[in-house]
Enzyme design. Structure first.
Site, short mmCIF file in Angstrom:
data_model
loop_
_atom_site.label_atom_id
_atom_site.label_comp_id
_atom_site.label_asym_id
_atom_site.label_seq_id
_atom_site.Cartn_x
_atom_site.Cartn_y
_atom_site.Cartn_z
N GLU A 1 -113.33 0.27 23.35
CA GLU A 1 -114.76 0.09 23.12
C GLU A 1 -115.46 1.44 22.95
O GLU A 1 -115.00 2.45 23.48
CB GLU A 1 -115.40 -0.64 24.31
CG GLU A 1 -114.98 -2.09 24.37
CD GLU A 1 -115.56 -2.82 25.58
OE1 GLU A 1 -115.32 -4.03 25.68
OE2 GLU A 1 -116.24 -2.19 26.40
N CYS B 1 -110.72 5.17 39.26
CA CYS B 1 -111.93 5.34 40.08
C CYS B 1 -112.39 3.99 40.61
O CYS B 1 -112.38 2.99 39.89
CB CYS B 1 -113.04 6.00 39.26
SG CYS B 1 -112.59 7.63 38.66
N CYS C 1 -120.95 7.10 22.56
CA CYS C 1 -120.07 7.32 23.71
C CYS C 1 -118.72 6.73 23.32
O CYS C 1 -118.61 5.54 23.05
CB CYS C 1 -120.66 6.61 24.92
SG CYS C 1 -119.54 6.55 26.31
N CYS D 1 -115.15 1.93 38.75
CA CYS D 1 -115.07 1.85 37.28
C CYS D 1 -114.26 0.64 36.83
O CYS D 1 -113.14 0.42 37.29
CB CYS D 1 -114.43 3.13 36.74
SG CYS D 1 -114.08 3.06 34.99
N CYS E 1 -122.33 3.34 32.02
CA CYS E 1 -121.22 4.11 32.60
C CYS E 1 -120.39 3.28 33.57
O CYS E 1 -120.91 2.64 34.46
CB CYS E 1 -121.80 5.31 33.33
SG CYS E 1 -120.56 6.32 34.12
N CYS F 1 -107.01 3.47 31.86
CA CYS F 1 -107.11 4.80 32.47
C CYS F 1 -106.29 4.81 33.75
O CYS F 1 -106.30 3.85 34.52
CB CYS F 1 -108.57 5.13 32.79
SG CYS F 1 -108.77 6.78 33.49
S1 SF4 Z 1 -114.53 6.66 35.51
FE1 SF4 Z 1 -113.05 5.11 34.79
S2 SF4 Z 1 -112.42 5.82 32.78
FE2 SF4 Z 1 -113.38 7.58 33.83
S3 SF4 Z 1 -111.68 8.66 34.84
FE3 SF4 Z 1 -112.47 7.19 36.34
S4 SF4 Z 1 -111.20 5.35 36.06
FE4 SF4 Z 1 -110.91 6.63 34.25
#
Ligand code: SF4
Length: 340
Positions: free
Chosen positions: A90, A114, A103, A117, A331, A110
């Site tokens: 995306e 996090c 963006c 996220c 975000c 990933c």
């Molecule tokens: S915020 Fe999400 S996309 Fe960004 S580094 Fe952390 S886990 Fe990965």
């Protein structure tokens, strides 16, 4: 072969192999980036034999197909792109009065994981190629029929974990034969891969660096951003200061404010210490709820307290105006589940 995966030298080399003069490469890239054309047959200053030759050899301009879009009332538009291997990423278009920002994503999924996220909760699938990155920006510019003025590598993925793909894409965004975007309008946001930050500082690119800070002590930061166990806060901050010193560019420190977690007086005191007296800017971000995570945003009065205290210590600071939350385009909310 995908044209947007290649820089000028590589396009020249392939066209020379076909017996074409060197200047053909710039003609071809002019169609791709300046005129936004995907169809070789529409490239009227390339002779017909070359157009057929490129098609016959299976060359393509773009690796992406728009699989869906969703637009918020404020004009923010989320794009779901299908990749050649059937995976999806995306990107988000954010229009403002004076700037049109995209963006973009740098990985499918990933590995950083996090806690706050949506992408991080899905795990890592693969890195994007340079073409798959730069084409997100090109395709959105085509769709909106506008010149994209700013980009942020802040979508899915950790850009510095895909160092080569991301850097090549940034050079294509910046190149005079590419999208010709000023380096100072390009921002790369990282969770803090220290060796890659030092490497980036040596690239002489003058792009902006943003760090996902989000916590002021190692215990909490490691909980929010597991990568902090490998690269603890003191090392990450040292690398960011070095980036600011070397590039003379102000480093943005992103701080998502989560109620009861990182918005107390002690957090504020440590934040002042970490940010005072060097070339940085603190971006306070209201937390965007993700259904699977039990966090809530800090109340506005707490955000204001952080803002005023940092200002009193002469730290550059702002509160980010969140855009597109209604389409999950804010975000930490990108996760390839665009619902149409
Ligand atoms: S915020 Fe999400 S996309 Fe960004 S580094 Fe952390 S886990 Fe990965």
């Amino acid at each position: 072969m995908v044209i947007t995966d290649l820089d000028l030298n590589e396009v020249e080399a392939f066209l020379l192999e076909l017996g074409e003069p060197r200047y053909r490469a710039r003609q071809l890239l002019d169609w791709v980036y300046k005129k936004g054309t995907d169809d070789f047959k529409a490239m009227s200053n390339l002779h017909v034999e070359l157009q057929r030759n490129l098609e016959g050899r299976g060359w393509r301009v773009s690796p992406l197909t728009v699989a869906g879009t969703r637009e918020a009332r404020d004009g923010t538009k989320k794009y779901l792109f299908r990749l050649p291997d059937g995976l999806y990423v995306e990107a988000v278009y954010i229009p403002e009065e004076k700037r049109k920002t995209v963006c973009f994503s740098t990985q499918v999924g990933c590995a950083v994981g996090c806690l706050f996220c949506a992408t991080g909760q899905q795990g890592f699938k693969r890195n994007l190629t340079a073409g798959e990155i730069v084409d997100q920006v090109r395709k959105i510019g085509q769709d909106r029929q506008t010149r994209i003025s700013h980009v942020v590598a802040m979508g899915q993925g950790e850009p510095l974990a895909n160092y080569d793909g991301t850097l090549k894409a940034i050079r294509l965004l910046n190149a005079d034969y590419g999208l010709k975007m000023a380096a100072r309008h390009i921002t790369l946001s990282t969770s803090g891969i220290v060796p890659a930050i030092y490497r980036l500082a040596g690239e002489e690119l003058q792009i902006n660096l943003a760090l996902s800070l989000h916590a002021t002590d190692d215990q909490l930061r490691s909980r929010l951003i597991p990568l902090n166990r490998t690269y603890p806060l003191a090392e990450v901050m040292k690398a960011c200061r070095d980036y600011a010193d070397q590039t003379k560019r102000r480093v943005t420190l992103e701080y998502i404010m989560i109620e009861g977690l990182n918005d107390g007086e002690a957090d504020l005191g440590r934040l002042v210490k970490l940010t005072k007296g060097w070339l940085c800017h603190v971006n306070l971000i209201p937390y965007n709820p993700v259904p699977t995570v039990p966090f809530r945003p800090s109340p506005p009065r707490v955000r204001q307290r952080f803002l005023r205290t940092l200002e009193a210590h002469k730290v550059a600071v702002s509160i980010r105006q969140e855009r597109g939350a209604e389409v999950e385009a804010a975000c930490g909310q990108l996760r390839q589940q665009l619902k149409l």
